[in-house]
Design a protein around this motif. Sequence first.
Motif, short mmCIF file in Angstrom:
data_model
loop_
_atom_site.label_atom_id
_atom_site.label_comp_id
_atom_site.label_asym_id
_atom_site.label_seq_id
_atom_site.Cartn_x
_atom_site.Cartn_y
_atom_site.Cartn_z
N UNK A 54 0.90 -1.17 0.05
CA UNK A 54 -0.10 0.09 0.05
C UNK A 54 1.08 1.15 -0.06
N UNK A 55 0.31 2.24 0.32
CA UNK A 55 1.04 3.67 0.29
C UNK A 55 2.12 3.74 1.03
N UNK A 56 1.54 3.56 2.39
CA UNK A 56 2.60 3.66 3.65
C UNK A 56 3.75 2.47 3.58
N UNK A 57 3.33 1.32 3.37
CA UNK A 57 4.44 0.13 3.30
C UNK A 57 5.36 0.39 2.18
N UNK A 58 4.83 0.69 1.02
CA UNK A 58 5.74 0.94 -0.12
C UNK A 58 6.52 2.16 -0.06
N UNK A 59 6.07 3.06 0.61
CA UNK A 59 6.96 4.27 0.98
C UNK A 59 7.93 4.21 1.74
N UNK A 60 7.81 3.10 2.76
CA UNK A 60 8.95 2.63 3.85
C UNK A 60 9.95 2.00 3.16
N UNK A 61 9.55 1.11 2.08
CA UNK A 61 10.84 0.51 1.66
C UNK A 61 11.68 1.42 0.48
N UNK A 62 10.51 1.98 -0.44
CA UNK A 62 11.33 2.90 -1.28
C UNK A 62 12.37 4.12 -0.29
N UNK A 63 11.68 4.56 0.84
CA UNK A 63 12.57 5.53 1.58
C UNK A 63 13.83 4.56 2.17
N UNK A 64 13.60 3.55 2.56
CA UNK A 64 14.95 2.61 3.03
C UNK A 64 15.84 2.60 1.89
N UNK A 65 15.57 2.26 0.76
CA UNK A 65 16.41 2.32 -0.47
C UNK A 65 16.90 3.43 -0.78
N UNK A 66 16.30 4.65 -0.67
CA UNK A 66 16.80 5.96 -0.86
C UNK A 66 17.83 6.19 0.26
N UNK A 67 17.63 5.94 1.49
CA UNK A 67 18.58 6.04 2.59
C UNK A 67 19.68 5.59 2.34
N UNK A 68 19.84 4.34 1.58
CA UNK A 68 21.06 3.79 1.24
C UNK A 68 21.82 4.19 0.23
N UNK A 69 21.08 4.72 -0.88
CA UNK A 69 21.55 5.57 -2.00
C UNK A 69 22.44 6.91 -1.26
N UNK A 70 21.71 7.48 -0.45
CA UNK A 70 22.19 8.78 0.30
C UNK A 70 23.55 8.35 1.12
N UNK A 71 23.58 7.36 1.50
CA UNK A 71 24.65 6.84 2.44
C UNK A 71 25.86 6.45 1.39
N UNK A 72 25.74 5.98 0.04
CA UNK A 72 26.57 5.79 -0.72
C UNK A 72 27.25 6.71 -1.27
N UNK A 73 26.16 8.03 -1.68
CA UNK A 73 26.56 9.22 -2.22
C UNK A 73 27.33 9.96 -1.18
N UNK A 74 27.58 9.64 0.15
CA UNK A 74 28.04 10.25 1.35
C UNK A 74 29.50 9.40 1.59
N UNK A 75 29.71 8.42 0.83
CA UNK A 75 30.89 7.53 0.95
C UNK A 75 30.88 6.55 1.91
N UNK A 76 29.47 6.33 2.39
CA UNK A 76 29.20 4.83 3.31
C UNK A 76 28.37 3.93 2.52
N UNK A 77 29.43 2.81 1.98
CA UNK A 77 28.85 1.86 1.37
C UNK A 77 27.81 1.01 1.95
N UNK A 78 26.65 1.00 1.46
CA UNK A 78 25.36 0.70 2.13
C UNK A 78 24.75 -0.44 0.89
N UNK A 79 24.60 -1.50 1.48
CA UNK A 79 23.68 -2.65 0.50
C UNK A 79 22.29 -2.82 0.97
N UNK A 80 21.45 -3.21 0.27
CA UNK A 80 20.11 -3.51 0.78
C UNK A 80 19.59 -5.06 0.37
N UNK A 81 18.69 -5.48 1.40
CA UNK A 81 18.08 -6.81 1.40
C UNK A 81 16.81 -6.66 1.32
N UNK A 82 15.93 -7.24 0.46
CA UNK A 82 14.56 -6.92 0.29
C UNK A 82 13.80 -8.68 0.74
#
Length: 282
Positions: free
Chosen positions: A86-114
């Motif tokens: 749904x809207x909320x659960x999907x946004x949480x997953x997308x937000x977690x992935x975007x958080x990992x993307x931001x970490x990588x941009x800032x030099x913190x290698x971060x992978x993701x597991x779904x």
Amino acid sequence: MTDTRRLLQSRSFVELGARQRARALLDAGSFRELLGPFDRLMSPWLARQGIVPQADDGVVIGKGTLDGRSAVVAAIEGGFQGGSMGEVGGAKIAGALELAIEDNRNGIPTCAVLLLETGGVRLQEANLGLAAIAEIQAAIVELRQYQPVIGLIAGSVGCFGGMSIAAGLCSHLLVTREARLGLNGPQVIEQEAGIGEYDAKDRPLIWSLTGGEQRHASGLADAYAADDVDAIRQHLLGLVNAPSAERASRYTAQLERLAGLGADVPQLDAAAVRTLYQGDAP
């Protein structure tokens, strides 16, 4: 060690809930939940339709480490509304992935597991759920340029609908024998095409076509593990350091194989499908 003793000492991953699964995969003591149930971030639409919402909307987001490296884990609770997005659960997953993307941009290698235990979009939220799945897919594609995104389908709900496309976009896909993967679930196929086309109650048929063992043998999943927490974690650690499978970019080969599944192929069974996808068909 005998098979019986090994079975008694194993710990089923399939039987764990979403929160337990996420905690079991991350390094011991590193799990930290983001937007947990006490934040009361739940769907605003379900109650209006007479459905009791869940405090975390059926999605658990954890941050921690995986073999010492930074990682985010998004686990879908298949027991709530069939793991629907749904809207909320999907946004949480997308937000977690975007958080990992931001970490990588800032030099913190971060992978993701779904941890994919989902029937796809939540019909009660329709377009909002579809938009959320599209955001998840876009985030997977962006993150995998930096670090691997690993999809894990364990069972017993399986992974269907738009989230099956998300699974195909992952850098790696790990399945168990209990897992199922397909664009449409058995009930949907039976409803639309009839029981003569696909009997949703025929469990051996269903698993022979869309089960984890078949999907791995057909090359649609990169790794195959027993239903055991330690075994799954070891496979996961191996995939974190493996080159990306890039299944999504090999669409030409997939289209050629699909072309062989035409109406002129009589009584195509599970063995024939496996042979075709392995590229051994005449």
